[in-house]
Design a protein around this motif. Structure first.
Motif, PDB file in Angstrom:
ATOM      1  N   TYR A   6      64.703 -13.495  63.280  1.00 19.23           N
ATOM      2  CA  TYR A   6      64.893 -12.787  62.002  1.00 19.23           C
ATOM      3  C   TYR A   6      63.832 -11.705  61.894  1.00 19.23           C
ATOM      4  CZ  TYR A   6      65.224 -12.163  56.900  1.00 19.23           C
ATOM      5  OH  TYR A   6      65.375 -11.651  55.637  1.00 19.23           O
ATOM      6  N   MET A   7      64.255 -10.445  61.843  1.00 16.47           N
ATOM      7  CA  MET A   7      63.289  -9.351  61.700  1.00 16.47           C
ATOM      8  C   MET A   7      63.940  -8.296  60.810  1.00 16.47           C
ATOM      9  SD  MET A   7      61.006  -7.017  62.005  1.00 16.47           S
ATOM     10  CE  MET A   7      61.718  -5.558  62.733  1.00 16.47           C
ATOM     11  N   PRO A   8      63.818  -8.460  59.496  1.00 15.34           N
ATOM     12  CA  PRO A   8      64.595  -7.633  58.565  1.00 15.34           C
ATOM     13  C   PRO A   8      63.985  -6.266  58.273  1.00 15.34           C
ATOM     14  CG  PRO A   8      63.292  -9.222  57.346  1.00 15.34           C
ATOM     15  CD  PRO A   8      63.020  -9.482  58.796  1.00 15.34           C
ATOM     16  N   THR A   9      62.818  -5.964  58.863  1.00 14.35           N
ATOM     17  CA  THR A   9      62.134  -4.702  58.522  1.00 14.35           C
ATOM     18  C   THR A   9      62.752  -3.529  59.283  1.00 14.35           C
ATOM     19  OG1 THR A   9      60.096  -5.966  58.223  1.00 14.35           O
ATOM     20  CG2 THR A   9      59.877  -3.559  58.433  1.00 14.35           C
ATOM     21  N   ARG A  10      63.091  -2.492  58.525  1.00 12.47           N
ATOM     22  CA  ARG A  10      63.616  -1.278  59.168  1.00 12.47           C
ATOM     23  C   ARG A  10      62.438  -0.481  59.726  1.00 12.47           C
ATOM     24  NH1 ARG A  10      66.709   3.323  55.577  1.00 12.47           N
ATOM     25  NH2 ARG A  10      66.985   4.851  57.222  1.00 12.47           N
ATOM     26  N   LEU A  11      62.540  -0.040  60.984  1.00  9.72           N
ATOM     27  CA  LEU A  11      61.459   0.741  61.605  1.00  9.72           C
ATOM     28  C   LEU A  11      61.870   2.208  61.668  1.00  9.72           C
ATOM     29  CD1 LEU A  11      60.518  -1.510  64.667  1.00  9.72           C
ATOM     30  CD2 LEU A  11      59.480  -1.458  62.403  1.00  9.72           C
ATOM     31  N   ILE A  12      60.950   3.082  61.246  1.00 11.88           N
ATOM     32  CA  ILE A  12      61.177   4.523  61.375  1.00 11.88           C
ATOM     33  C   ILE A  12      59.967   5.076  62.113  1.00 11.88           C
ATOM     34  CG2 ILE A  12      61.519   6.701  60.139  1.00 11.88           C
ATOM     35  CD1 ILE A  12      62.762   5.080  57.847  1.00 11.88           C
ATOM     36  N   GLN A  13      60.199   5.556  63.310  1.00  7.16           N
ATOM     37  CA  GLN A  13      59.080   5.953  64.172  1.00  7.16           C
ATOM     38  C   GLN A  13      59.126   7.452  64.452  1.00  7.16           C
ATOM     39  OE1 GLN A  13      59.216   7.108  67.489  1.00  7.16           O
ATOM     40  NE2 GLN A  13      57.067   6.912  68.019  1.00  7.16           N
ATOM     41  N   GLY A  14      57.955   8.041  64.641  1.00  5.51           N
ATOM     42  CA  GLY A  14      57.877   9.433  65.094  1.00  5.51           C
ATOM     43  C   GLY A  14      56.889  10.242  64.272  1.00  5.51           C
ATOM     44  N   GLN A  15      56.373  11.274  64.898  1.00  7.32           N
ATOM     45  CA  GLN A  15      55.416  12.129  64.181  1.00  7.32           C
ATOM     46  C   GLN A  15      56.080  12.778  62.973  1.00  7.32           C
ATOM     47  OE1 GLN A  15      53.203  14.719  67.145  1.00  7.32           O
ATOM     48  NE2 GLN A  15      51.717  14.186  65.549  1.00  7.32           N
ATOM     49  N   GLY A  16      55.447  12.698  61.834  1.00  2.35           N
ATOM     50  CA  GLY A  16      55.974  13.314  60.606  1.00  2.35           C
ATOM     51  C   GLY A  16      57.041  12.484  59.919  1.00  2.35           C
ATOM     52  N   CYS A  17      57.243  11.237  60.344  1.00  9.41           N
ATOM     53  CA  CYS A  17      58.363  10.448  59.801  1.00  9.41           C
ATOM     54  C   CYS A  17      58.191  10.130  58.314  1.00  9.41           C
ATOM     55  CB  CYS A  17      58.609   9.182  60.615  1.00  9.41           C
ATOM     56  SG  CYS A  17      57.223   8.042  60.656  1.00  9.41           S
ATOM     57  N   VAL A  18      56.949   9.981  57.849  1.00 13.21           N
ATOM     58  CA  VAL A  18      56.738   9.668  56.426  1.00 13.21           C
ATOM     59  C   VAL A  18      57.175  10.865  55.579  1.00 13.21           C
ATOM     60  CG1 VAL A  18      54.966   9.269  54.661  1.00 13.21           C
ATOM     61  CG2 VAL A  18      54.864   8.032  56.834  1.00 13.21           C
ATOM     62  N   GLU A 143      52.965  -4.651  59.781  1.00 15.53           N
ATOM     63  CA  GLU A 143      54.122  -3.924  59.228  1.00 15.53           C
ATOM     64  C   GLU A 143      55.446  -4.619  59.544  1.00 15.53           C
ATOM     65  OE1 GLU A 143      52.105  -2.887  61.602  1.00 15.53           O
ATOM     66  OE2 GLU A 143      53.193  -2.088  63.321  1.00 15.53           O
ATOM     67  N   VAL A 144      55.434  -5.563  60.469  1.00 17.33           N
ATOM     68  CA  VAL A 144      56.689  -6.274  60.809  1.00 17.33           C
ATOM     69  C   VAL A 144      56.539  -7.794  60.738  1.00 17.33           C
ATOM     70  CG1 VAL A 144      57.764  -4.469  62.218  1.00 17.33           C
ATOM     71  CG2 VAL A 144      56.125  -6.052  63.270  1.00 17.33           C
ATOM     72  N   THR A 145      55.536  -8.269  60.011  1.00 19.71           N
ATOM     73  CA  THR A 145      55.386  -9.726  59.905  1.00 19.71           C
ATOM     74  C   THR A 145      55.559 -10.204  58.466  1.00 19.71           C
ATOM     75  OG1 THR A 145      53.010  -9.868  59.416  1.00 19.71           O
ATOM     76  CG2 THR A 145      53.643  -9.691  61.750  1.00 19.71           C
ATOM     77  N   GLN A 146      55.688 -11.514  58.353  1.00 23.58           N
ATOM     78  CA  GLN A 146      55.839 -12.167  57.042  1.00 23.58           C
ATOM     79  C   GLN A 146      54.520 -12.816  56.637  1.00 23.58           C
ATOM     80  OE1 GLN A 146      56.342 -13.324  60.013  1.00 23.58           O
ATOM     81  NE2 GLN A 146      57.399 -15.297  60.081  1.00 23.58           N
ATOM     82  N   TYR A 147      53.399 -12.316  57.186  1.00 22.42           N
ATOM     83  CA  TYR A 147      52.085 -12.905  56.899  1.00 22.42           C
ATOM     84  C   TYR A 147      51.212 -11.949  56.102  1.00 22.42           C
ATOM     85  CZ  TYR A 147      53.505 -15.437  61.165  1.00 22.42           C
ATOM     86  OH  TYR A 147      54.194 -16.150  62.110  1.00 22.42           O
ATOM     87  N   ALA A 148      50.391 -12.522  55.235  1.00 19.86           N
ATOM     88  CA  ALA A 148      49.311 -11.771  54.588  1.00 19.86           C
ATOM     89  C   ALA A 148      48.053 -12.620  54.745  1.00 19.86           C
ATOM     90  CB  ALA A 148      49.616 -11.538  53.122  1.00 19.86           C
ATOM     91  N   ILE A 149      47.098 -12.106  55.510  1.00 21.08           N
ATOM     92  CA  ILE A 149      45.922 -12.922  55.839  1.00 21.08           C
ATOM     93  C   ILE A 149      44.755 -12.545  54.928  1.00 21.08           C
ATOM     94  CG2 ILE A 149      44.280 -13.479  57.682  1.00 21.08           C
ATOM     95  CD1 ILE A 149      46.896 -12.766  59.502  1.00 21.08           C
TER      96      ILE A 149
END
Ligand SMILES: [Fe+2]
Length: 372
Positions: A6-18, A143-149
């Motif tokens: 299960y990995m529900p996070t959408r990934l958007i990669q690349g320079q300037g993507c934000v 950015e892709v985990t279900q953990y907060a440490i």
């Protein structure tokens, strides 16, 4: 072969993507609560890119820049209160593991009443706000985990809040934000990513999918090794190397989202808690001695790890880690004894597919760090 993935996070990669993703932010809500540290998001341009994209989307925001490294329980409760007060309806975490983990914990505490004694319980109501993450270091994979440490003073270690509800909605992966990272941070975070991929393979929760990812994550770290070893930190590391490291880190995050971290992280937390050792560095100092035990008990998995690293032995890996991390002040016998007693109690050490006794854990500390 029984597994789920299960990995529900959408990934958007690349320079300037934000900067190009105003529409994505618009889909998350109307007012963003931006969680970050004091300086780095301003310095590396990520905060400017976020606010430009939010402006384009017609959204408002509030910045909460009080996150320290190894964030405390207090700061996430304070952040959640601030988020409620300002009327934000989604969260953006910008930074390394500390701001991203804090952003997730803040989203959780914003959405529901959780008493401090239940914070690590893992049982929460299903009503978290959307979360966007923007890593500005390459190591944590948060950015892709279900953990907060978070730092857990009651247990004198770091403890993770873990729930599938904490998977971010979207992660933006732009290695350009890492250009100005110094040598120590770059290397320590890279070794953290390596550790996630390596520990993920030596885990009883490892699956055929997480192993496939982990081998690729390790291979991508390997591709950067020569550049890291020869880098004096004065010049800029090539962007392609930064992109490979970010890729290894995000893959490592997906791996530990499934396998968990194991003994190396359990032991590393004590070095961070008691000595302030950088998280990834702490893992790197202990990894080779742990893998010597793994090599006896899980020779095939260890061979797979070494193959992905193009190395012939755990000894060679240990020498590489020494070269890349440099010298470390020794621990005393008493410290090794005390930290072993804490580490064997950790949740994640139980993910190791073979049992480690307190004596063995102490031996890993001793062989890694006690001199004389
Ligand atoms: Fe880690």
């Amino acid at each position: 072969m029984n597994y789920s993935f299960y990995m529900p996070t959408r990934l958007i990669q690349g320079q300037g993507c934000v900067r190009r993703s105003a529409a994505v932010f618009a889909s998350l809500g109307t007012k963003a609560f931006i969680v970050t540290g004091k300086h780095f998001a301003r310095k590396n341009g990520s905060l400017d890119d976020v606010t430009a994209a939010l402006t384009e989307a017609g959204l408002s925001w509030e910045v909460f820049d009080e996150i320290m490294s190894n964030p405390t329980i207090e700061v996430v409760y304070r952040g959640a209160e601030r988020m409620r007060a300002c009327g934000a309806d989604f969260v953006i975490g910008i930074g390394g593991g500390s701001p991203m983990d804090s952003a997730k914990a803040i989203a959780l505490l914003y959405s529901q009443e959780v008493k401090e004694e239940n914070l690590f319980s893992g049982s929460y109501e299903d009503c978290l706000p959307p979360m966007a993450m923007i890593p500005t270091t390459a190591g944590t994979g948060s950015e892709v985990t279900q953990y907060a440490i978070l730092t857990n003073d009651a247990k004198e270690t770091k403890t993770s809040v873990a729930s599938d509800l904490l998977f971010p909605t979207v992660a933006f992966l732009d290695a350009g934000y890492m250009k100005s990272l110094g040598r120590a941070t770059t290397i320590h975070t890279a070794v953290d990513a390596l550790s996630h991929n390596v520990e993920g393979m030596i885990s009883k929760r490892a699956t055929v999918i997480s192993d496939a990812l982990a081998k690729e994550g390790i291979r991508r770290f390997r591709l950067c090794l020569e550049a890291l070893l020869s880098w004096d930190g004065q010049t800029e590391l090539p962007l392609e190397v930064r992109e490979e490291l970010l890729c290894a880190s995000t893959i490592g995050g997906m791996v530990i989202a499934h396998s968990g971290t194991t003994a190396v992280h359990s032991m590393g937390y004590e070095l961070t808690y008691f000595h302030g050792t950088d998280h990834g560095r702490a893992n790197g100092l202990l990894m080779a001695e742990f893998l010597k035990i793994a090599a006896e008990r899980m020779p095939e998995k260890t061979a797979d790890i070494l193959e992905a690293l193009s190395m012939n032995s755990v000894k060679e890996l240990g020498e590489m880690l020494k070269a890349i991390l440099g010298p470390e002040p020794p621990l005393t016998e008493e410290e090794a004894l005390r930290y072993a007693a804490i580490a064997v109690q950790a949740k994640n050490i139980k993910n190791a597919p073979f049992e480690l006794t307190e004596e063995e854990v102490r031996e890993i500390y001793r062989k890694s760090l006690v001199r004389g």
